[in-house]
Design a protein around this motif. Sequence first.
Motif, PDB file in Angstrom:
ATOM      1  N   ARG A  80      -5.081   4.923   8.121  1.00 41.11           N
ATOM      2  CA  ARG A  80      -6.094   4.757   7.074  1.00 41.11           C
ATOM      3  C   ARG A  80      -5.894   3.380   6.446  1.00 41.11           C
ATOM      4  NH1 ARG A  80      -9.294   8.144   4.634  1.00 41.11           N
ATOM      5  NH2 ARG A  80      -8.154   9.918   5.450  1.00 41.11           N
TER       6      ARG A  80
ATOM      7  N   THR B 233      -7.107   0.874   3.478  1.00 38.56           N
ATOM      8  CA  THR B 233      -7.802   0.879   2.201  1.00 38.56           C
ATOM      9  C   THR B 233      -7.630  -0.464   1.505  1.00 38.56           C
ATOM     10  OG1 THR B 233      -5.884   1.880   1.123  1.00 38.56           O
ATOM     11  CG2 THR B 233      -7.633   3.361   1.786  1.00 38.56           C
TER      12      THR B 233
ATOM     13  N   LEU C 110     -10.920   4.205   8.717  1.00 28.90           N
ATOM     14  CA  LEU C 110     -10.019   5.195   9.293  1.00 28.90           C
ATOM     15  C   LEU C 110     -10.027   4.985  10.799  1.00 28.90           C
ATOM     16  CD1 LEU C 110      -8.213   7.734   9.010  1.00 28.90           C
ATOM     17  CD2 LEU C 110     -10.293   9.091   9.284  1.00 28.90           C
TER      18      LEU C 110
END
Length: 150
Positions: free
Chosen positions: A83, A85, A70
């Motif tokens: 963010r 991922t 983040l």
Amino acid sequence: MSTRTTWALVVETTQGIGQRKHMAAEVLAHVEGSREEALAELERRARGHVPEHPSSPRRRRLVRTGDGFLLVVDGAWQTFASRFTVGELLADSDAPPAPEPVAARSAPPPDVPDEPAAPAVAPGGADEPDELDEDGIPVRPAWLGRTGRP
């Protein structure tokens, strides 16, 4: 034959400002290999990420989470987040077809005389080849600098 796992590297970034602020997702790349290899590439991209907002960043914080990272960037008036991922790619409706196994080919390709490839010409007639980013995508879009309509 073992199959390698394909991982999608995804960034969700704050877009817009004020009451029009929202999150937008983008697949940055695909990585074949282990989850650790995918996370290492994701971290490299997160560290170098420069978000559109804020235009005058005051502070950047990169935090490791369970599935990625983040990035929190404080601006003069608002805070923006990105963010990052990593996730296993399970399906892709626009994936290129899998290559045909070598043994399944019926005949060798016809002999083609070796001719030097024509040099790539940048859009707009420049004599320099197009610059490509690390994923093979042109840095300068084909429409940039075009004077007429197609």
